[in-house]
Design a protein around this motif. Sequence first.
Motif, PDB file in Angstrom:
ATOM      1  N   ILE A  10       0.742  -1.112  -0.173  1.00 21.37           N
ATOM      2  CA  ILE A  10       0.371   0.126  -0.458  1.00 21.37           C
ATOM      3  C   ILE A  10       1.177   0.741  -0.340  1.00 21.37           C
ATOM      4  N   ALA A  11       1.825   1.471   0.913  1.00 22.04           N
ATOM      5  CA  ALA A  11       2.472   2.419   1.025  1.00 22.04           C
ATOM      6  C   ALA A  11       3.961   2.652  -0.338  1.00 22.04           C
ATOM      7  N   LYS A  12       3.682   1.614  -1.093  1.00 21.73           N
ATOM      8  CA  LYS A  12       4.574   2.103  -2.133  1.00 21.73           C
ATOM      9  C   LYS A  12       3.599   2.088  -3.831  1.00 21.73           C
ATOM     10  N   GLU A  13       2.360   1.566  -3.407  1.00 22.82           N
ATOM     11  CA  GLU A  13       1.324   2.345  -4.478  1.00 22.82           C
ATOM     12  C   GLU A  13       0.655   3.502  -4.194  1.00 22.82           C
ATOM     13  N   GLU A  14       0.900   4.449  -2.531  1.00 19.99           N
ATOM     14  CA  GLU A  14       0.400   5.736  -2.447  1.00 19.99           C
ATOM     15  C   GLU A  14       1.820   6.481  -3.349  1.00 19.99           C
ATOM     16  N   GLY A  15       3.147   5.793  -2.902  1.00 20.41           N
ATOM     17  CA  GLY A  15       4.137   6.276  -3.007  1.00 20.41           C
ATOM     18  C   GLY A  15       4.325   7.458  -1.682  1.00 20.41           C
ATOM     19  N   ILE A  16       4.392   6.615  -0.376  1.00 20.12           N
ATOM     20  CA  ILE A  16       4.236   7.029   0.512  1.00 20.12           C
ATOM     21  C   ILE A  16       5.525   6.946   1.351  1.00 20.12           C
ATOM     22  N   GLU A  17       6.385   8.499   1.891  1.00 20.01           N
ATOM     23  CA  GLU A  17       7.779   8.303   1.921  1.00 20.01           C
ATOM     24  C   GLU A  17       7.849   8.821   3.264  1.00 20.01           C
ATOM     25  N   VAL A  18       8.619   7.993   3.782  1.00 22.71           N
ATOM     26  CA  VAL A  18       9.354   9.506   5.429  1.00 22.71           C
ATOM     27  C   VAL A  18       9.954  10.104   5.072  1.00 22.71           C
ATOM     28  N   SER A  19       9.846  11.214   5.829  1.00 20.65           N
ATOM     29  CA  SER A  19      11.190  12.276   5.987  1.00 20.65           C
ATOM     30  C   SER A  19      12.912  11.757   7.056  1.00 20.65           C
ATOM     31  N   ASP A  20      13.412  13.092   6.954  1.00 18.67           N
ATOM     32  CA  ASP A  20      14.817  12.665   7.414  1.00 18.67           C
ATOM     33  C   ASP A  20      14.217  12.974   8.682  1.00 18.67           C
ATOM     34  N   GLU A  21      13.607  13.852   8.861  1.00 17.34           N
ATOM     35  CA  GLU A  21      12.875  14.512  10.351  1.00 17.34           C
ATOM     36  C   GLU A  21      12.010  13.729  11.157  1.00 17.34           C
ATOM     37  N   GLU A  22      11.039  13.510  10.149  1.00 15.14           N
ATOM     38  CA  GLU A  22      10.715  12.242  10.870  1.00 15.14           C
ATOM     39  C   GLU A  22      10.979  10.951  11.626  1.00 15.14           C
ATOM     40  N   VAL A  23      12.637  10.705  10.988  1.00 15.29           N
ATOM     41  CA  VAL A  23      13.374  10.041  11.632  1.00 15.29           C
ATOM     42  C   VAL A  23      13.635  10.131  12.717  1.00 15.29           C
ATOM     43  N   GLU A  24      14.077  11.355  12.343  1.00 11.35           N
ATOM     44  CA  GLU A  24      14.538  11.710  13.426  1.00 11.35           C
ATOM     45  C   GLU A  24      14.006  12.114  15.074  1.00 11.35           C
ATOM     46  N   ALA A  25      12.798  12.395  14.373  1.00 15.35           N
ATOM     47  CA  ALA A  25      11.979  12.150  15.532  1.00 15.35           C
ATOM     48  C   ALA A  25      11.455  11.254  16.266  1.00 15.35           C
ATOM     49  N   GLU A  26      10.802   9.877  15.544  1.00 17.69           N
ATOM     50  CA  GLU A  26      10.671   9.102  15.802  1.00 17.69           C
ATOM     51  C   GLU A  26      12.607   8.113  16.966  1.00 17.69           C
ATOM     52  N   TYR A  27      13.178   8.759  16.281  1.00 21.69           N
ATOM     53  CA  TYR A  27      13.865   9.017  17.890  1.00 21.69           C
ATOM     54  C   TYR A  27      14.294   9.252  18.769  1.00 21.69           C
ATOM     55  N   GLY A  28      13.739  10.528  18.885  1.00 22.21           N
ATOM     56  CA  GLY A  28      13.744  11.132  19.898  1.00 22.21           C
ATOM     57  C   GLY A  28      13.090  10.582  20.606  1.00 22.21           C
ATOM     58  N   ALA A  29      11.494  10.096  19.765  1.00 21.61           N
ATOM     59  CA  ALA A  29      10.544   9.612  20.745  1.00 21.61           C
ATOM     60  C   ALA A  29      11.101   8.234  20.964  1.00 21.61           C
ATOM     61  N   ILE A  30      11.856   7.672  21.016  1.00 22.84           N
ATOM     62  CA  ILE A  30      12.489   5.940  21.721  1.00 22.84           C
ATOM     63  C   ILE A  30      12.884   6.373  22.542  1.00 22.84           C
ATOM     64  N   ALA A  31      13.873   7.226  22.677  1.00 26.88           N
ATOM     65  CA  ALA A  31      14.865   7.889  23.662  1.00 26.88           C
ATOM     66  C   ALA A  31      14.671   8.195  24.672  1.00 26.88           C
ATOM     67  N   ALA A  32      13.126   8.888  24.272  1.00 29.55           N
ATOM     68  CA  ALA A  32      12.607   9.207  25.801  1.00 29.55           C
ATOM     69  C   ALA A  32      11.992   8.090  26.368  1.00 29.55           C
ATOM     70  N   GLN A  33      10.859   7.369  25.713  1.00 27.78           N
ATOM     71  CA  GLN A  33      10.186   6.173  26.398  1.00 27.78           C
ATOM     72  C   GLN A  33      11.378   5.863  26.778  1.00 27.78           C
ATOM     73  N   TYR A  34      12.399   4.643  26.993  1.00 29.92           N
ATOM     74  CA  TYR A  34      13.065   4.124  27.937  1.00 29.92           C
ATOM     75  C   TYR A  34      14.370   5.477  28.471  1.00 29.92           C
ATOM     76  N   GLN A  35      14.098   6.245  28.614  1.00 30.98           N
ATOM     77  CA  GLN A  35      14.866   7.151  29.099  1.00 30.98           C
ATOM     78  C   GLN A  35      17.013   6.755  28.677  1.00 30.98           C
ATOM     79  N   MET A  36      16.689   7.095  27.381  1.00 34.11           N
ATOM     80  CA  MET A  36      17.918   6.473  26.700  1.00 34.11           C
ATOM     81  C   MET A  36      18.847   7.854  25.867  1.00 34.11           C
ATOM     82  N   ASP A  37      20.007   7.480  26.191  1.00 33.90           N
ATOM     83  CA  ASP A  37      20.667   8.965  24.787  1.00 33.90           C
ATOM     84  C   ASP A  37      19.805   8.913  23.184  1.00 33.90           C
ATOM     85  N   VAL A  38      19.611   9.865  22.388  1.00 36.06           N
ATOM     86  CA  VAL A  38      19.715   9.157  21.548  1.00 36.06           C
ATOM     87  C   VAL A  38      20.828   9.052  20.607  1.00 36.06           C
TER      88      VAL A  38
END
Length: 430
Positions: A366-394
Motif C-alpha cells: 500500500i505504501a508503495k502504491e500510494e508513494g508514501i515516503e518518510v522524511s529524515d526529520e520524521e526518522v529523527e523525531a521517532e529516534y527522539g520518541a524512543i529515547a524519551a520512552q526508554y530514558q536513553m540517549d538518542v
Amino acid sequence: MKSTWSIVEKSTGELKVTVDGNEWKEAQDKAFKKIAKKVQVKGFREGQAPEKMVRQMVSSQEIMMQAIDMIANNALFFGIEEQGLQLITRPSLDLEAVTEEEVTLKFQCTVSPEVTLGAYKEVEYDEVKVRVPSSEVKAQMEKIQNDYTELVLKEEGFVEEGNTAVIDFEGFKDGVAFDGGKGENYPLEIGSHTFIPGFEEQLIGMIAGEEKDINVTFPEEYQAKDLAGQPVVFKVKVNEIKTKFVPEMNDDLVKEINIPDVNTVKDLEKMIKKDLKAKKTKEAEEKVMNSLLTSVVDASTVDIPDVMVEDETNNMMEDFKNRLAQQGIDFNMYLSMVQQEEATIREQMSKDAYNKVKVRLVLAQIAKEEGIEVSDEEVEAEYGAIAAQYQMDVEKVKEYINSGSIRYDLRLQKALDLIKSTSKKKEKDA
C-alpha cells in the motif's frame, strides 16, 4: 554481463548471470596472479617464478574456480540490479557452465513476494459503542476500598470464613516431620484455598491459643512425589485471629488516597468514569483498526515464502525466551511446567508469524502504491520518541536501531493511517 530471472516457487527462483568477453578474461588473469603468488617453483622465491613456468603448474580449472570466487558478488549485484530484484535471504550459488570464454552462474534467490491488493480505501467497519455502566464505576470504588482494607486483631471469638488465622504449624508423615511442612506466625486467610484441601476448613471454630492436629491428604498430582496422595498430620497452633476492616468510602478516605484535584467521593467517581471511558474508547478504536486491517489483508493475495515465516517464527521464539528469562524462568523449565515440546510451541507461533508477515507485506505494498515516503526529520523525531520512552540517549538508541528499520516501520504506520482515515462507518439498514 547478462542475466535472466525465472520464478520457480513461492518467490523463490533462479537468477542466471553470464560473464564473458574481457570481464571474464580479466577475472581469470587476476585469479592467476593471485594463485601465482603462492606457487613455489624450485630455484625461485615464492611468487617470483616466470609466468610460463607457473602456468605449467596451475590448471585452467583451478584458475577458473578462483576467478568465479572473485567475480561472484559483482555478478550477483549486477543481476539483482538488472532484474530489479529485492532479495530477502542470502542466495546460494551453483555453477551452470564454465569455459575459458564465459561462465554462467546460477543463484538460487528468494525475493520479496508480489502482493495483489484488494480494496484498502473506504473500507467499512461496524461502530463500537462505548458505555460505562454505573456498576463498573462502583466495582472500581470497591476495589479502592479493598486496597485500603486493614487487618485488625479479633479480641474475642473464633476463626471464621474470611478471617486471617496467624498460625504455627508442622507437618508429619508416619510420625516424621517432612521438609517444607513447617511455618511460624503464618497469616492464612480462611477461604483463600492456599493450603492443602481440607486444611483451612479444620481451622474454623478454633480460638486464639488453641492447638490442634489437622489430618489431610496431599493431592495425587502434588509436586513432591514422596507426599503425593499421602495422608499427613499437621500440628497447628492459632496465635492470633484477625479480621478485615474495610474503611467507609467517604471524603476522608478520598483525601487519604491523595489523588491530585480529587478531594471528594463525587470527584473520585468522575475520575474513575473518565478513566474507564478513555480505556474503553482506546479498546474500541483498536478493535475497529484490527477489523479494518483484517478486511484489507484478507482481500489481498500473496504467496509468502516459507523462509519469511520461519524467520519471523524464530524471532518470536527468541522474544518469548527472553521474556521468560526476565521473569527468572528457564525455557526448558517452562516446557516441563506446561508439558509441551518446543516443536509444538513453534508450530503454534508459526500461524501468528504467517499473519504478521502478511500484514507487513500488504502494508508495504500500500505504501508503495500510494508513494508514501518518510522524511529524515520524521526518522529523527521517532529516534527522539524512543529515547524519551526508554530514558536513553538518542545516539545510544541509534546504535541499537538502524534508520532503515525506523523508516520502514514509519512507512507501514502511514499506510495503516491511510486505511483508517479513508474508512467509513457502515450504514444501518432502515
